[in-house]
Design a protein around this motif. Sequence first.
Motif, mmCIF file in Angstrom:
data_model
loop_
_atom_site.group_PDB
_atom_site.id
_atom_site.type_symbol
_atom_site.label_atom_id
_atom_site.label_comp_id
_atom_site.label_asym_id
_atom_site.label_seq_id
_atom_site.Cartn_x
_atom_site.Cartn_y
_atom_site.Cartn_z
ATOM 1 N N ASP A 188 -23.066 -33.376 63.330
ATOM 2 C CA ASP A 188 -23.975 -34.069 62.417
ATOM 3 C C ASP A 188 -23.443 -33.945 60.986
ATOM 4 O O ASP A 188 -23.507 -32.880 60.394
ATOM 5 C CB ASP A 188 -25.370 -33.416 62.539
ATOM 6 C CG ASP A 188 -26.392 -34.068 61.620
ATOM 7 O OD1 ASP A 188 -26.060 -35.089 60.989
ATOM 8 O OD2 ASP A 188 -27.524 -33.550 61.537
ATOM 9 N N PRO A 189 -22.909 -35.035 60.422
ATOM 10 C CA PRO A 189 -22.275 -34.922 59.092
ATOM 11 C C PRO A 189 -23.245 -34.476 58.000
ATOM 12 O O PRO A 189 -22.821 -33.928 56.985
ATOM 13 C CB PRO A 189 -21.754 -36.337 58.824
ATOM 14 C CG PRO A 189 -22.456 -37.222 59.782
ATOM 15 C CD PRO A 189 -22.823 -36.392 60.964
ATOM 16 N N CYS A 192 -16.096 -32.245 60.203
ATOM 17 C CA CYS A 192 -16.976 -33.097 60.996
ATOM 18 C C CYS A 192 -16.087 -34.012 61.826
ATOM 19 O O CYS A 192 -15.533 -34.986 61.325
ATOM 20 C CB CYS A 192 -17.904 -33.906 60.113
ATOM 21 S SG CYS A 192 -19.021 -34.878 61.108
ATOM 22 N N THR A 210 -17.038 -38.008 62.134
ATOM 23 C CA THR A 210 -16.750 -38.900 60.999
ATOM 24 C C THR A 210 -15.254 -39.008 60.745
ATOM 25 O O THR A 210 -14.759 -40.074 60.405
ATOM 26 C CB THR A 210 -17.435 -38.436 59.699
ATOM 27 O OG1 THR A 210 -17.442 -37.027 59.668
ATOM 28 C CG2 THR A 210 -18.834 -38.953 59.580
ATOM 29 N N THR A 211 -14.537 -37.886 60.933
ATOM 30 C CA THR A 211 -13.097 -37.926 60.722
ATOM 31 C C THR A 211 -12.453 -38.929 61.671
ATOM 32 O O THR A 211 -11.649 -39.771 61.256
ATOM 33 C CB THR A 211 -12.486 -36.530 60.946
ATOM 34 O OG1 THR A 211 -13.242 -35.588 60.203
ATOM 35 C CG2 THR A 211 -11.048 -36.478 60.504
ATOM 36 N N ALA A 259 -13.931 -41.374 63.337
ATOM 37 C CA ALA A 259 -14.416 -42.728 63.063
ATOM 38 C C ALA A 259 -13.634 -43.355 61.909
ATOM 39 O O ALA A 259 -13.251 -44.527 61.961
ATOM 40 C CB ALA A 259 -15.904 -42.696 62.740
ATOM 41 N N ASN A 260 -13.375 -42.546 60.872
ATOM 42 C CA ASN A 260 -12.607 -43.051 59.734
ATOM 43 C C ASN A 260 -11.201 -43.479 60.144
ATOM 44 O O ASN A 260 -10.712 -44.520 59.712
ATOM 45 C CB ASN A 260 -12.488 -41.978 58.643
ATOM 46 C CG ASN A 260 -13.793 -41.800 57.908
ATOM 47 O OD1 ASN A 260 -14.657 -42.661 57.985
ATOM 48 N ND2 ASN A 260 -13.948 -40.681 57.237
ATOM 49 N N GLU A 262 -14.170 -34.958 49.220
ATOM 50 C CA GLU A 262 -14.203 -36.101 50.102
ATOM 51 C C GLU A 262 -13.918 -37.405 49.396
ATOM 52 O O GLU A 262 -13.453 -38.352 49.996
ATOM 53 C CB GLU A 262 -15.582 -36.199 50.740
ATOM 54 C CG GLU A 262 -15.610 -35.650 52.127
ATOM 55 C CD GLU A 262 -16.990 -35.778 52.692
ATOM 56 O OE1 GLU A 262 -17.728 -36.670 52.249
ATOM 57 O OE2 GLU A 262 -17.330 -34.976 53.566
#
Lengths: 179, 222
Positions: free
Chosen positions: B103-104, B120, B123-124, B126-127, B148
């Motif tokens: 959970d970011p 995380c 998110t990493t 996904a990016n 970030e």
Amino acid sequence: MKLFGKKNENYTMVIGCGRLGANLANALSDIGESVAIIDKNPDAFRKLASSFGGLTVTGDATEISVLDNADIAKATAVISVTNKDNTNIMVALLAKKMYNIKRVVARLYDPDCECVYDEFGIETICPAVLSAKEIDKFLPEFDLSEKTEIAHTERDAKQKAGQLHTAAGAGVKDGGAYE
Amino acid sequence: MNKRILLINGFKRTKILAASLIKKGYKVTAINNNKEHCKLLSEIDKLSVFHGDGSRPFVLEDANAYNADIAIALSEYDEDNLVICELCKKKFNVRKTVSTITDPKKMDFFHRMGIDSVVCTITTIANIIEQHAFLDEITTSISSGEYENLKTTQISISHNEPCVNKKLRELNLPESSIIGCILRANKAMVPRGEMRILAGDILVLITLDEHETAAIKELTGR
């Protein structure tokens, strides 16, 4: 959120709708307190009485968005009684550290990880210790509560002794069975 | 003495990490609460494997967690990772703790709880997927840990980019962005205002997140 037209500033949030959580929420709702109860499983809310007048929130309470949905920032007390100790610890720490909730109570089956939360002023309840104390009252001649503490450490020692060593690779050690 | 690293929970990531860390000469111990996974992990050469719940103090004790250099919590559950890292830090005096989270939104909370590094994974990844899907000309984009909003992006320049044959000082880059390096013919060059961008160059662009798109547009026209 006001219940029964009563003016009430308290807002209690219960995490985990098990037997204990549901009972607490029912009792609080019955005396006219504002209550919200969170559980991952919507079926768990069947344990609530039909007269329950609080908020039910379905979701994983370890997710901040779920806690926000239930308006945790307005809570005066957070009681975490899920069946996983680590979840209770994290929810309690989140409530204390991120939302500055005054009263935070967590139920922990195993108080082993005390050093994680003891500096944050979280109140903890350990059913095993409480039960031992109660049983002790019925059997005053034995002084059981002390003995169960000893039994507890003995169990840990046994688990350590019971480690097995397998032939594969560098070897697997077994921490043994525990709840 | 070799640095001691604990990998707690997680299976596939533990496997890859363990192999790579052992190769680099670290002393690696894996703790996993799945017996099957333990057996598979123990096939890795030089890896010590312990079976047990890593969020329990006595399991960490058995694995000799005291004074380890780094503890990496790889469980899929954030709550387990939190307890593991806190125990390692407070009870076992581990020098550095690293936790993965799903959970970011909990990033800040984990930092405030004193965990040294929080990654995380979702998110990493996904990016990275987003970059690969949309930006062909950009080879890698690194957003660096706690800062970030700082982005380092590599941009390959082909013939038809608007910036080709322009001097660096003629570029109209947005503020808070700079070309940190030009990679040309396997050589890295520190850029000067008088240098021209040539086709085939790779530019290393350093920007703040909010200016990244504008900077890339100035360079590539997209």
